[in-house]
Design a protein around this motif. Structure first.
Motif, short mmCIF file in Angstrom:
data_model
loop_
_atom_site.label_atom_id
_atom_site.label_comp_id
_atom_site.label_asym_id
_atom_site.label_seq_id
_atom_site.Cartn_x
_atom_site.Cartn_y
_atom_site.Cartn_z
N MET A 1 0.80 -1.23 0.00
CA MET A 1 0.00 0.00 0.00
C MET A 1 0.84 1.28 0.00
SD MET A 1 -1.59 -0.01 3.87
CE MET A 1 -1.87 -1.77 3.97
N ASP A 2 2.13 1.21 0.29
CA ASP A 2 2.93 2.45 0.33
C ASP A 2 3.50 2.78 -1.03
OD1 ASP A 2 4.64 0.13 0.72
OD2 ASP A 2 6.27 1.54 1.06
N MET A 3 3.78 4.05 -1.25
CA MET A 3 4.38 4.54 -2.48
C MET A 3 5.62 5.37 -2.15
SD MET A 3 1.93 7.81 -3.52
CE MET A 3 3.10 8.48 -4.73
N VAL A 4 6.49 5.53 -3.14
CA VAL A 4 7.60 6.48 -3.03
C VAL A 4 7.03 7.85 -3.35
CG1 VAL A 4 9.82 7.20 -3.97
CG2 VAL A 4 9.34 4.77 -3.63
N ALA A 5 6.90 8.68 -2.32
CA ALA A 5 6.24 9.98 -2.45
C ALA A 5 7.28 11.06 -2.74
CB ALA A 5 5.47 10.30 -1.18
N VAL A 6 7.44 11.41 -4.01
CA VAL A 6 8.38 12.46 -4.40
C VAL A 6 7.63 13.53 -5.20
CG1 VAL A 6 10.39 10.97 -4.37
CG2 VAL A 6 9.09 11.20 -6.48
N LYS A 7 8.10 14.75 -5.10
CA LYS A 7 7.48 15.86 -5.81
C LYS A 7 8.54 16.77 -6.40
CE LYS A 7 7.08 18.89 -1.76
NZ LYS A 7 6.16 19.73 -0.94
N LYS A 8 8.14 17.57 -7.36
CA LYS A 8 9.05 18.55 -7.93
C LYS A 8 9.37 19.60 -6.87
CE LYS A 8 7.48 17.91 -12.68
NZ LYS A 8 6.83 18.50 -13.86
N PRO A 9 10.58 20.18 -6.91
CA PRO A 9 10.99 21.09 -5.84
C PRO A 9 10.04 22.25 -5.61
CG PRO A 9 12.86 20.50 -7.21
CD PRO A 9 11.64 19.93 -7.89
N ASP A 10 9.39 22.74 -6.64
CA ASP A 10 8.51 23.90 -6.49
C ASP A 10 7.03 23.50 -6.42
OD1 ASP A 10 8.39 22.98 -9.06
OD2 ASP A 10 8.46 24.96 -10.02
N ALA A 11 6.74 22.21 -6.24
CA ALA A 11 5.34 21.76 -6.22
C ALA A 11 4.64 22.21 -4.95
CB ALA A 11 5.28 20.25 -6.34
N ASP A 12 3.47 22.80 -5.10
CA ASP A 12 2.69 23.29 -3.97
C ASP A 12 1.76 22.18 -3.48
OD1 ASP A 12 1.42 24.84 -2.07
OD2 ASP A 12 0.05 25.77 -3.51
N ILE A 13 2.34 21.16 -2.85
CA ILE A 13 1.55 20.05 -2.34
C ILE A 13 2.29 19.42 -1.16
CG2 ILE A 13 2.58 18.45 -4.02
CD1 ILE A 13 -0.07 16.90 -4.00
N ASP A 14 1.56 19.07 -0.14
CA ASP A 14 2.10 18.37 1.02
C ASP A 14 1.69 16.91 0.89
OD1 ASP A 14 2.93 17.32 3.40
OD2 ASP A 14 1.68 18.60 4.67
N MET A 15 2.60 16.06 0.46
CA MET A 15 2.24 14.67 0.18
C MET A 15 1.98 13.86 1.45
SD MET A 15 4.64 13.73 -3.10
CE MET A 15 3.63 12.33 -3.58
N ALA A 16 2.30 14.43 2.60
CA ALA A 16 2.00 13.75 3.86
C ALA A 16 0.55 13.94 4.28
CB ALA A 16 2.94 14.25 4.95
N SER A 17 -0.10 14.97 3.73
CA SER A 17 -1.47 15.27 4.17
C SER A 17 -2.46 15.46 3.03
CB SER A 17 -1.47 16.53 5.04
OG SER A 17 -1.02 17.66 4.30
N GLN A 18 -1.98 15.57 1.80
CA GLN A 18 -2.87 15.84 0.67
C GLN A 18 -2.83 14.70 -0.34
OE1 GLN A 18 -0.92 19.90 0.10
NE2 GLN A 18 -3.02 20.35 -0.52
N GLY A 19 -3.95 14.48 -1.00
CA GLY A 19 -4.02 13.49 -2.06
C GLY A 19 -3.33 13.97 -3.33
N LEU A 20 -3.17 13.05 -4.27
CA LEU A 20 -2.51 13.37 -5.54
C LEU A 20 -3.47 14.08 -6.49
CD1 LEU A 20 -0.67 9.96 -6.09
CD2 LEU A 20 0.14 11.97 -4.83
N ARG A 21 -2.91 14.83 -7.42
CA ARG A 21 -3.70 15.53 -8.43
C ARG A 21 -3.57 14.79 -9.75
NH1 ARG A 21 -0.58 21.02 -6.55
NH2 ARG A 21 -1.57 21.24 -4.50
N LEU A 22 -4.52 13.92 -10.01
CA LEU A 22 -4.45 13.05 -11.18
C LEU A 22 -4.79 13.80 -12.45
CD1 LEU A 22 -6.08 9.74 -9.87
CD2 LEU A 22 -3.69 10.47 -9.76
N ALA A 23 -4.22 13.32 -13.54
CA ALA A 23 -4.52 13.87 -14.86
C ALA A 23 -4.33 12.77 -15.90
CB ALA A 23 -3.62 15.06 -15.17
N VAL A 24 -4.98 12.93 -17.04
CA VAL A 24 -4.90 11.97 -18.13
C VAL A 24 -4.36 12.66 -19.37
CG1 VAL A 24 -6.23 10.47 -19.67
CG2 VAL A 24 -6.83 10.58 -17.24
N GLU A 25 -3.41 11.99 -20.02
CA GLU A 25 -2.89 12.47 -21.30
C GLU A 25 -2.75 11.28 -22.23
OE1 GLU A 25 0.91 14.87 -23.26
OE2 GLU A 25 0.77 14.63 -21.09
#
Length: 483
Positions: free
Chosen positions: A77-101
């Motif tokens: 159930m765990d993931m490697v939670a990494v974000k871009k340096p300037d990303a405005d998201i707290d991965m410890a408390s916020q869900g992911l922002r999904l998108a489709v391309e």
């Protein structure tokens, strides 16, 4: 409207989006574990949630399958939670922002966690569907796989009946994995002394590297930002007196670091020489990586501060020397399986704190003796440099079984469905199959999954069409009868 609405299989993507809405980086899986326990309770399914938050859910056989041998469905159930340096998201408390391309699902500015959220989504969709034909199902969802497989190590499997297991933690459709490397984490800690220093303060940054999973991409010899930075600092320190103030690089020990940064003081008269040397070293780096990792570039910025707390010169030199001398990358290729990495290590994290610098490695090998030798080498290097060394998260490999009726069955199902041979392989990345096989004598395992790209990075993508094909494949495996 849900981002995945209309994607097929609908229930798989419904649950995947639910999972992505719950923070579940390694060490932060409590909410997701509780969600899984509640899912089972709401449907009257037998469920065990242990003290470490591992989950086991059991669904009895469909009508007509009561005498068939059980199948275990397994993922983490765990993931490697990494974000871009300037990303405005707290991965410890916020869900992911999904998108489709096109055919791909991804998360904006962060990793997606397809490894291994898609396994959990598959399992939930199967458990909920009353039309699927299957024997007794035992679903295992473990915690903290990405940081040493501690969940699988602690899991009590004594109540499980199954001896056939589908691990759903693979990232390439059409491949049946039947063996993997063992591994361990190794941490160095080097004490340092600080003082107030004066001079010119600069930030040196390595950027633009591709990164990737240290098990799946290590053979591609992409640049490791920590190692590149160590090399540059070492050569700069040969002509300038560098005193480090800050040092950081990498986000996970099992991910090849894409960026690293050092902040350091040099003498006032050294700026021109520094700029010349950095230009030369960047040109060398870009030339060497022009094919393997062509996006690399270097930034040098003078900071408007002339006095700061920095590591004393002697300790800075020892730290830089240790970083430059740290082994990394492929150490040996398999003599038995063409193209398979046998032994490797990845310097995934470097972090300078107030009184010490920490360096974290992920070590992998399909040979226990070779893994042990690399660990001993790291222990010896640390001792010579005056650093401490801690080994954690040691886990066994998963040996290829020459005879496996379950593997043969899954290969035959694939041939019937797709009219071609599946690739049966072993991999250099680690899977929990080895740990569970050690605990459950006679366990037959295979690992499969849909196509994913660049896992453990902010460019991670999951193929939508592949998710559907693998779903069909799993359902077909489940409905096979032994006679």
């Amino acid at each position: 409207m849900a981002v995945t609405e209309g994607l097929k299989p609908e229930k798989v993507f419904y649950y995947f989006e639910k999972i992505c809405g719950i923070p579940h980086g390694s060490g932060n899986v409590g909410r997701l574990s509780d969600y899984l326990a509640e899912f089972a309770s709401d449907r009257g399914l037998y469920c065990i949630q242990d003290e470490w938050k591992n989950i086991i859910i059991v669904k009895e056989a469909a009508q007509g399958y009561e005498t068939e041998p059980p199948i275990i469905l397994q993922g983490h159930m765990d993931m490697v939670a990494v974000k871009k340096p300037d990303a405005d998201i707290d991965m410890a408390s916020q869900g992911l922002r999904l998108a489709v391309e096109g055919d791909y699902l991804y998360a904006e500015d962060t990793s997606l966690g397809g490894d291994d959220g898609i396994a959990v989504a598959y399992a939930l969709a199967i458990l909920e569907d009353e039309e699927i034909l299957h024997p007794r199902l035992e679903v295992i969802v473990t915690v903290d796989e990405e940081t040493g497989m501690d969940g699988a190590k602690k899991l009590d499997v004594s109540g499980l009946q199954g001896r056939r297991m589908l691990n759903l933690d693979s990232e390439e459709e059409g491949v049946i994995l039947a063996g993997c490397a063992g591994g361990a984490r190794v941490d160095w800690t080097l004490p340092v002394r600080r003082e107030q220093g004066e001079g010119c303060l600069f930030a040196l940054r390595i950027k633009g590297l591709a990164g990737g999973h240290s098990g799946c991409e290590i053979h591609k010899e992409r640049g490791n930002a920590n190692c590149c930075l160590g090399r540059m600092l070492y050569e700069l320190n040969e002509v300038l007196e560098i005193r480090l103030a800050e040092l950081r690089g990498g986000l996970a020990d099992n991910a090849i670091p894409r960026e690293a940064e050092a902040v350091f003081l040099i003498p006032e008269e050294g700026e021109e020489l520094l700029r010349r040397q950095v230009g030369r070293l960047e040109a060398e780096l870009r030339y060497e990586l022009q094919t393997k990792d062509p996006g690399v570039f270097v930034e040098l910025e003078r900071l408007p501060i002339g006095c700061c707390s920095c590591v004393v010169g002697e300790d800075s030199a020892r730290l830089i020397g240790l970083l430059f001398g740290a082994p990394d990358g492929v150490q040996a290729m398999s003599a038995d399986i063409e193209g398979l990495v046998e032994t490797s290590l990845n310097l995934g994290i470097v972090k300078l704190a107030r009184e010490a610098v920490g360096m974290q490695f992920s070590v992998r090998s399909s040979l226990e003796s070779a893994k042990g030798a690399v660990i001993k080498k790291l222990e010896n290097l640390a001792r010579m440099a005056g650093a401490s060394c801690q080994v954690r998260g040691d886990y066994p490999g998963w040996a290829y079984q020459k005879a496996s009726p379950f593997r043969d069955l899954t290969a035959e199902v694939y041939r019937r469905m797709y009219g071609r041979e599946p690739r049966i392989e072993a991999i250099h990345a680690g899977l929990e199959c080895g740990i569970l096989a050690h605990k459950m004598p006679g366990l037959e395992c295979i690992s499969i999954g849909p196509d994913m790209k660049d896992i453990h990075t902010t460019e991670e993508r999951l193929s939508i069409s592949s998710v559907e094909r693998v779903w069909d494949y799993v359902i077909e495996i489940l409905k096979q009868k032994s006679s």
